[in-house]
Design a protein around this motif. Structure first.
Motif, PDB file in Angstrom:
ATOM      1  N   LEU A  17      79.996  17.552  53.003  1.00 12.07           N
ATOM      2  CA  LEU A  17      79.664  18.938  53.322  1.00 12.07           C
ATOM      3  C   LEU A  17      79.556  19.795  52.064  1.00 12.07           C
ATOM      4  N   ALA A  18      80.561  19.690  51.203  1.00 13.75           N
ATOM      5  CA  ALA A  18      80.574  20.524  50.004  1.00 13.75           C
ATOM      6  C   ALA A  18      79.410  20.193  49.071  1.00 13.75           C
ATOM      7  N   CYS A  19      79.116  18.909  48.912  1.00 11.35           N
ATOM      8  CA  CYS A  19      78.024  18.514  48.020  1.00 11.35           C
ATOM      9  C   CYS A  19      76.669  18.940  48.575  1.00 11.35           C
ATOM     10  N   ALA A  20      76.522  18.894  49.901  1.00 11.98           N
ATOM     11  CA  ALA A  20      75.274  19.367  50.511  1.00 11.98           C
ATOM     12  C   ALA A  20      75.112  20.861  50.244  1.00 11.98           C
ATOM     13  N   GLY A  21      76.185  21.625  50.437  1.00  7.50           N
ATOM     14  CA  GLY A  21      76.114  23.061  50.186  1.00  7.50           C
ATOM     15  C   GLY A  21      75.828  23.371  48.731  1.00  7.50           C
ATOM     16  N   PHE A  22      76.434  22.606  47.830  1.00  9.21           N
ATOM     17  CA  PHE A  22      76.204  22.820  46.402  1.00  9.21           C
ATOM     18  C   PHE A  22      74.747  22.538  46.051  1.00  9.21           C
ATOM     19  N   GLU A  23      74.225  21.447  46.597  1.00  8.73           N
ATOM     20  CA  GLU A  23      72.827  21.092  46.325  1.00  8.73           C
ATOM     21  C   GLU A  23      71.875  22.172  46.810  1.00  8.73           C
ATOM     22  N   TRP A  24      72.133  22.723  47.993  1.00  8.36           N
ATOM     23  CA  TRP A  24      71.248  23.732  48.563  1.00  8.36           C
ATOM     24  C   TRP A  24      71.366  25.086  47.863  1.00  8.36           C
ATOM     25  N   GLY A  25      72.531  25.351  47.264  1.00  8.26           N
ATOM     26  CA  GLY A  25      72.736  26.672  46.679  1.00  8.26           C
ATOM     27  C   GLY A  25      72.584  26.748  45.181  1.00  8.26           C
ATOM     28  N   THR A  67      82.657  27.809  47.312  1.00  7.63           N
ATOM     29  CA  THR A  67      82.115  28.721  48.320  1.00  7.63           C
ATOM     30  C   THR A  67      81.024  29.598  47.743  1.00  7.63           C
ATOM     31  N   ILE A  68      81.187  30.030  46.506  1.00  9.68           N
ATOM     32  CA  ILE A  68      80.182  30.876  45.856  1.00  9.68           C
ATOM     33  C   ILE A  68      78.825  30.184  45.854  1.00  9.68           C
ATOM     34  N   VAL A  69      78.820  28.891  45.567  1.00  8.20           N
ATOM     35  CA  VAL A  69      77.558  28.144  45.519  1.00  8.20           C
ATOM     36  C   VAL A  69      77.022  27.904  46.924  1.00  8.20           C
ATOM     37  N   ILE A  70      77.909  27.533  47.842  1.00 10.13           N
ATOM     38  CA  ILE A  70      77.469  27.250  49.211  1.00 10.13           C
ATOM     39  C   ILE A  70      76.855  28.485  49.852  1.00 10.13           C
ATOM     40  N   ASN A  76      73.345  29.346  53.881  1.00  8.96           N
ATOM     41  CA  ASN A  76      73.709  28.595  55.086  1.00  8.96           C
ATOM     42  C   ASN A  76      75.164  28.866  55.447  1.00  8.96           C
ATOM     43  N   ARG A  77      75.399  29.887  56.231  1.00  4.69           N
ATOM     44  CA  ARG A  77      76.761  30.270  56.598  1.00  4.69           C
ATOM     45  C   ARG A  77      77.376  29.302  57.612  1.00  4.69           C
ATOM     46  N   GLU A  78      76.544  28.625  58.380  1.00  3.91           N
ATOM     47  CA  GLU A  78      77.072  27.635  59.318  1.00  3.91           C
ATOM     48  C   GLU A  78      77.753  26.496  58.563  1.00  3.91           C
ATOM     49  N   MET A  85      81.810  25.235  58.523  1.00  8.42           N
ATOM     50  CA  MET A  85      82.289  23.864  58.688  1.00  8.42           C
ATOM     51  C   MET A  85      83.195  23.457  57.526  1.00  8.42           C
ATOM     52  N   VAL A  86      82.825  23.864  56.315  1.00  8.46           N
ATOM     53  CA  VAL A  86      83.653  23.560  55.150  1.00  8.46           C
ATOM     54  C   VAL A  86      85.018  24.231  55.290  1.00  8.46           C
ATOM     55  N   ASP A  87      85.018  25.472  55.754  1.00  3.78           N
ATOM     56  CA  ASP A  87      86.283  26.202  55.919  1.00  3.78           C
ATOM     57  C   ASP A  87      87.242  25.460  56.845  1.00  3.78           C
ATOM     58  N   LEU A  88      86.696  24.808  57.865  1.00  2.00           N
ATOM     59  CA  LEU A  88      87.540  24.115  58.831  1.00  2.00           C
ATOM     60  C   LEU A  88      88.279  22.924  58.224  1.00  2.00           C
ATOM     61  N   VAL A  89      87.660  22.291  57.231  1.00  3.55           N
ATOM     62  CA  VAL A  89      88.304  21.099  56.664  1.00  3.55           C
ATOM     63  C   VAL A  89      89.095  21.380  55.392  1.00  3.55           C
ATOM     64  N   VAL A  90      88.882  22.553  54.771  1.00  5.92           N
ATOM     65  CA  VAL A  90      89.601  22.849  53.531  1.00  5.92           C
ATOM     66  C   VAL A  90      91.108  22.865  53.749  1.00  5.92           C
ATOM     67  N   ALA A  91      91.572  23.624  54.750  1.00  9.40           N
ATOM     68  CA  ALA A  91      93.011  23.722  54.989  1.00  9.40           C
ATOM     69  C   ALA A  91      93.598  22.366  55.362  1.00  9.40           C
ATOM     70  N   ARG A  92      92.873  21.592  56.159  1.00  9.19           N
ATOM     71  CA  ARG A  92      93.362  20.268  56.554  1.00  9.19           C
ATOM     72  C   ARG A  92      93.483  19.358  55.339  1.00  9.19           C
ATOM     73  N   THR A  93      92.518  19.449  54.439  1.00  5.22           N
ATOM     74  CA  THR A  93      92.547  18.612  53.246  1.00  5.22           C
ATOM     75  C   THR A  93      93.737  18.973  52.368  1.00  5.22           C
TER      76      THR A  93
END
Length: 216
Positions: free
Chosen positions: A89-97, A137-140, A145-147, A151-159
Motif C-alpha cells: 500500500l505504502a509503495c503504491a501511494g509513494f509511486e503515485w505521489g 503520508t505527505i507523498v501518498i 488518492n485519499r482512499e 487504507m494505510v492508516d488502518l494498518v499503521v497502528a496495527r503494524t
C-alpha cells in the motif's frame, strides 16, 4: 510536531486506547471491560463502546461472538503478512505521489524526518511513529488518492503494535537511513531513485524483522 486535540470524547478514547495498545501498556489478550475503562478515563459508557467498535475495525481489538472484547493477539505469520500489506500500500501511494512533490512537500518531509529522529532520541516512540508515518503520508496525499491513505492508516497502528519496538531498537535504523536517502534523491531531483530506495526500505525491514519475530 503538533498534535490536534481530538474533536469528540469518542475520538479521545480511541486515541488513548490506540496509544496504550501500540505501546504494549495493554498487552495482547487483555480483556477490555466497558465500565472499568469508562471509569478510568472519566467518560460515559457510550464513547467507550464507540471507541472499541472503531478499534475493532482497525484490527486492534477482537470482539467475540459472546461480546467479550480483548486486545488482538497476533501470530508471527500474521505479523509478516501485515508488514507485506503495509509495504504494498505504502509503495503504491509513494509511486503515485512522488512526481507531484513540490519544494514545500520536501520541506515538510525533512521536518518530519527531524521529528522522527528526535522522538527516538528522547524515547518518545509514539511521537516518532507518528512523524515517521507522516513522512510517507505527505507523498501518498500528493497522489490525490485519499482512499489509499485511509487504507494505510488502518494498518499503521496495527503494524506499530505488533512490533512494539522501544526507542533503543536497531530496527528503527532501517527507517532512519532509508528516509534520509529517499530525501537526498528527491532533493537531487531524482524521483525514480527515491522510489526505488523507498521500496528497498520495506525489503530491508522485512528481512530484519522476520528472524526477530520467529525468535520469540
Amino acid at each position: 510536531m503538533s498534535y490536534t486535540v481530538p474533536p469528540t470524547r469518542t475520538a479521545a478514547v480511541v486515541q488513548q486506547l490506540r496509544n496504550e495498545i501500540v505501546t504494549g501498556e495493554l498487552p495482547p489478550g487483555t480483556l477490555i471491560k466497558d465500565a472499568e475503562l469508562a471509569a478510568r478515563l472519566g467518560v460515559s459508557i457510550t464513547p467507550v463502546r464507540e471507541a472499541i467498535a472503531q478499534l475493532s475495525v482497525e484490527g486492534l481489538i477482537d470482539i467475540a461472538p459472546n461480546r467479550t472484547r480483548h486486545v488482538t493477539k497476533m501470530t508471527q505469520k500474521n505479523a509478516l503478512e501485515l508488514i507485506d500489506v503495509m509495504g504494498v500500500l505504502a509503495c503504491a501511494g509513494f509511486e503515485w505521489g512522488v512526481e507531484n512533490l513540490t519544494s514545500t512537500h520536501l520541506d515538510l518531509m525533512r521536518q518530519r524526518q527531524k521529528e522522527f529522529v528526535e522522538g527516538l532520541r528522547t524515547g518518545n516512540v509514539l511521537a516518532a511513529g507518528a512523524a515517521g508515518a507522516d513522512f510517507s503520508t505527505i507523498v501518498i496525499l500528493a497522489s490525490g488518492n485519499r482512499e489509499l491513505q485511509s487504507m494505510v492508516d488502518l494498518v499503521v497502528a496495527r503494524t506499530l503494535r505488533i512490533l512494539a519496538m522501544g526507542a533503543e531498537s536497531n530496527l528503527w535504523d532501517v527507517w532512519i537511513t532509508g528516509h534520509e536517502q529517499v530525501l537526498q534523491h528527491l532533493e537531487a531531483g531524482d524521483p525514480a531513485r527515491a522510489l526505488e530506495r523507498y521500496r528497498q526500505i520495506y525489503v530491508d525491514f522485512r528481512a530484519k524483522i522476520e528472524p526477530a519475530l520467529f525468535a520469540e
